[in-house]
Design an enzyme around this catalytic site. Sequence first.
Site, PDB file in Angstrom:
ATOM      1  N   HIS A 106       0.793  -0.875  -0.005  1.00 47.33           N
ATOM      2  CA  HIS A 106      -0.084   0.086   0.002  1.00 47.33           C
ATOM      3  C   HIS A 106       0.948   1.222   0.123  1.00 47.33           C
ATOM      4  CE1 HIS A 106      -2.028   3.245   2.382  1.00 47.33           C
ATOM      5  NE2 HIS A 106      -2.768   3.181   1.181  1.00 47.33           N
ATOM      6  N   SER A 107       0.577   2.201  -0.885  1.00 48.85           N
ATOM      7  CA  SER A 107       1.382   3.283  -0.794  1.00 48.85           C
ATOM      8  C   SER A 107       2.867   3.319  -1.022  1.00 48.85           C
ATOM      9  CB  SER A 107       0.956   4.104   0.289  1.00 48.85           C
ATOM     10  OG  SER A 107       1.161   5.630   0.431  1.00 48.85           O
TER      11      SER A 107
END
Length: 343
Positions: A106-107
């Site tokens: 994520h990210s």
Amino acid sequence: MGTLSLSDYEDVRIWAPWGHISGRWYGNRTERPILAIHGWLDNLGSFDTLIPLLPDYLGVLCIDLPGHGCSSRLPPGMHYSVADYVLIIARVMKEYKWSKVSLMGHSLGGVLSYIYTALAPHTVDMVIALDIVLPPLESPELLSSWSPFFDKHLVEEERSEQLEMHEPPSYTLAQLRSVLSKGTYESVPPESAHHLLYRSVTKSQLYPDRYYFSKDGRVKYYVIFPMYPQIAAELARRIKRKPYLVIKGSRSFYINSTSEEVISILRSQNPHFEYHEVSGAHHVHLTNPTEVAKHIVRFLRHHRPPPVASWSLAGEEATLSKKERRKAQERFFSWNLKRRSKL
């Protein structure tokens, strides 16, 4: 087959020259798991709501990046960088003697997955990128926003030295939930903040019912990987025929027009590339895990299916689509024919 349980895990500590990388290995620990990497300033708790929706035939190893969660900080005088974070993937693989890795990020974790896959594609068998494709592209405007990082990094070093003698300011849990939520621009609502707080705060020794943030303040000013459009495009061209799933939060700006060329390259040269948009902000995997899991589970069943010996088509038919059932049956019968030919 069922789903993973958030209570079925093993805490792990992976050796590093400066200390250790902390993690939790959920579910199946007899097969190579998915390696899950959280985003900037987060920790492995950001996967808490997604884990119980994933199939239990695969384990998931969630780690805290250095300076985050329960992982060790870098020594004084050092700084954090994307290049060093990418190396963490290789460290984990070396620890468990994996020749291949399945990545879910994520990210910042998705950025690390993108760069590592492009640089070492022969060692990656699949990628799941949550609300990210690549790091911000270099621009004069972006560079000017990074220039204050140097002074702020030095300020954080001074604060770290003071913390050895004095406890930092502490807050109630309600205050911490509010602070964390504001820091994510409400991408993590206050009612979901506890998933991140339990690995990023320490109980005050001076005031009952108060806590303070324990992550390394220097991680706020890490060095971003220098990414120009030409480099981003060339990295994408190196990711060929690699199962690659991108899930975007509908209200997030982390995947925007600057990602279009890379997405176009991944899509045009890769028949296993998927792109989906799900209602939510940047932490969509935390706040809308059910919709995110639908795409991930389908992706996993196709590219890392369960061992044939564990298949029960009768049980699967209730959850698989007609097309998926047909493919599962074809794989099952193909395996059966090969097995019989060897008898």
